[in-house]
Design a protein around this motif. Structure first.
Motif, PDB file in Angstrom:
ATOM      1  N   THR A  64      41.084   5.872  42.459  1.00 10.88           N
ATOM      2  CA  THR A  64      41.794   6.723  41.490  1.00 10.88           C
ATOM      3  C   THR A  64      41.088   6.743  40.141  1.00 10.88           C
ATOM      4  N   LYS A  65      40.491   5.613  39.759  1.00 10.25           N
ATOM      5  CA  LYS A  65      39.738   5.590  38.502  1.00 10.25           C
ATOM      6  C   LYS A  65      38.529   6.510  38.567  1.00 10.25           C
ATOM      7  N   ILE A  66      37.827   6.487  39.688  1.00  8.52           N
ATOM      8  CA  ILE A  66      36.648   7.357  39.850  1.00  8.52           C
ATOM      9  C   ILE A  66      37.075   8.825  39.856  1.00  8.52           C
ATOM     10  N   GLN A  67      38.182   9.138  40.523  1.00 10.63           N
ATOM     11  CA  GLN A  67      38.676  10.516  40.539  1.00 10.63           C
ATOM     12  C   GLN A  67      39.057  10.974  39.136  1.00 10.63           C
ATOM     13  N   LYS A  68      39.718  10.105  38.403  1.00  8.78           N
ATOM     14  CA  LYS A  68      40.135  10.451  37.042  1.00  8.78           C
ATOM     15  C   LYS A  68      38.915  10.677  36.151  1.00  8.78           C
ATOM     16  N   SER A  70      35.983  11.674  37.084  1.00  7.80           N
ATOM     17  CA  SER A  70      35.337  12.932  37.469  1.00  7.80           C
ATOM     18  C   SER A  70      36.111  14.134  36.929  1.00  7.80           C
ATOM     19  N   LYS A  71      37.439  14.045  36.935  1.00  8.09           N
ATOM     20  CA  LYS A  71      38.247  15.153  36.413  1.00  8.09           C
ATOM     21  C   LYS A  71      38.106  15.279  34.909  1.00  8.09           C
ATOM     22  N   ASP A  72      38.028  14.138  34.213  1.00 14.05           N
ATOM     23  CA  ASP A  72      37.902  14.178  32.753  1.00 14.05           C
ATOM     24  C   ASP A  72      36.547  14.735  32.330  1.00 14.05           C
ATOM     25  N   ALA A  73      35.483  14.403  33.049  1.00 13.93           N
ATOM     26  CA  ALA A  73      34.149  14.869  32.698  1.00 13.93           C
ATOM     27  C   ALA A  73      33.964  16.342  33.065  1.00 13.93           C
ATOM     28  N   GLY A  74      34.648  16.791  34.066  1.00  9.67           N
ATOM     29  CA  GLY A  74      34.535  18.186  34.473  1.00  9.67           C
ATOM     30  C   GLY A  74      33.410  18.437  35.447  1.00  9.67           C
ATOM     31  N   ILE A  75      32.485  17.514  35.554  1.00  9.15           N
ATOM     32  CA  ILE A  75      31.398  17.644  36.520  1.00  9.15           C
ATOM     33  C   ILE A  75      31.403  16.404  37.414  1.00  9.15           C
ATOM     34  N   VAL A  76      30.863  16.595  38.598  1.00 11.22           N
ATOM     35  CA  VAL A  76      30.828  15.487  39.553  1.00 11.22           C
ATOM     36  C   VAL A  76      29.483  14.787  39.434  1.00 11.22           C
ATOM     37  N   PRO A  78      26.663  12.367  40.772  1.00  9.13           N
ATOM     38  CA  PRO A  78      26.232  11.945  42.111  1.00  9.13           C
ATOM     39  C   PRO A  78      26.492  10.453  42.382  1.00  9.13           C
ATOM     40  N   THR A  79      26.360   9.641  41.354  1.00  6.86           N
ATOM     41  CA  THR A  79      26.629   8.211  41.511  1.00  6.86           C
ATOM     42  C   THR A  79      28.099   7.987  41.838  1.00  6.86           C
ATOM     43  N   ASP A  80      28.974   8.725  41.148  1.00  8.59           N
ATOM     44  CA  ASP A  80      30.402   8.613  41.427  1.00  8.59           C
ATOM     45  C   ASP A  80      30.736   9.070  42.847  1.00  8.59           C
ATOM     46  N   GLU A  81      30.015  10.090  43.332  1.00  7.73           N
ATOM     47  CA  GLU A  81      30.243  10.546  44.696  1.00  7.73           C
ATOM     48  C   GLU A  81      29.909   9.449  45.703  1.00  7.73           C
ATOM     49  N   VAL A  82      28.798   8.773  45.484  1.00 10.93           N
ATOM     50  CA  VAL A  82      28.389   7.699  46.389  1.00 10.93           C
ATOM     51  C   VAL A  82      29.390   6.546  46.314  1.00 10.93           C
ATOM     52  N   LEU A  83      29.780   6.173  45.095  1.00  6.99           N
ATOM     53  CA  LEU A  83      30.766   5.093  44.925  1.00  6.99           C
ATOM     54  C   LEU A  83      32.096   5.458  45.565  1.00  6.99           C
ATOM     55  N   MET A  84      32.489   6.712  45.389  1.00  9.92           N
ATOM     56  CA  MET A  84      33.757   7.179  45.967  1.00  9.92           C
ATOM     57  C   MET A  84      33.726   7.115  47.494  1.00  9.92           C
ATOM     58  N   ALA A  85      32.629   7.569  48.086  1.00  7.79           N
ATOM     59  CA  ALA A  85      32.513   7.547  49.546  1.00  7.79           C
ATOM     60  C   ALA A  85      32.549   6.112  50.065  1.00  7.79           C
ATOM     61  N   ARG A  86      31.860   5.218  49.375  1.00 10.24           N
ATOM     62  CA  ARG A  86      31.834   3.809  49.797  1.00 10.24           C
ATOM     63  C   ARG A  86      33.227   3.186  49.682  1.00 10.24           C
TER      64      ARG A  86
END
Length: 139
Positions: A64-68, A70-76, A78-86
């Motif tokens: 949820t922290k990673i999702q939040k 990403s939403k606050d920054a407005g862009i995704v 790539p590091t967050d995507e990898v962390l989220m998938a893991r």
């Protein structure tokens, strides 16, 4: 951690398959689970399950922290995507592992109940047949 959880899931699936079908290993696994549920075994399993629940909740919080973020920054990122998938994979493995642990516990309980009922039926049949033989020989 993902490799350990994957190995744990495969072991649990093997236990479920062994318990599901009548085979020579089933008696061995049931006896092993009987021994595990004696003494300090239940305390250890509850402690491990509670620890896994805490790790699962921590992983969900991180997701949820990673999702939040990403939403606050407005862009995704790539590091967050990898962390989220893991983290999603870890959470799924932890959740499945806890669920399969419950399935193994219930299967063990039902197998023990079925075996107890079978023994009771056998003794009832024997006593009934002995009673019938006594009545026939008495007449």
């Amino acid at each position: 951690m993902i490799q350990l959880l994957f190995i744990l899931l495969m072991i649990q699936i093997a236990f479920i398959l062994i318990l599901s079908f009548a085979n020579p290993l089933r008696k061995l696994v049931v006896k092993g689970l009987d021994l595990l549920k004696q003494g300090r075994g239940p305390l250890v399993t509850k402690t491990v399950a509670a620890t896994m629940c805490v790790v699962l909740s921590s992983t969900v919080y991180t997701i949820t922290k990673i999702q939040k973020r990403s939403k606050d920054a407005g862009i995704v990122n790539p590091t967050d995507e990898v962390l989220m998938a893991r983290r999603l994979l870890e959470a799924a493995f932890l959740g499945f592992s806890l669920f399969l642990g419950l399935v193994i516990d219930r299967q063990h309980y039902y197998i023990r109940e079925i075996n107890l009922l079978r023994k009771n039926m056998e003794t009832a049949k024997k006593t009934k047949s002995q009673r019938l033989l006594k009545e026939m020989s008495g007449n």
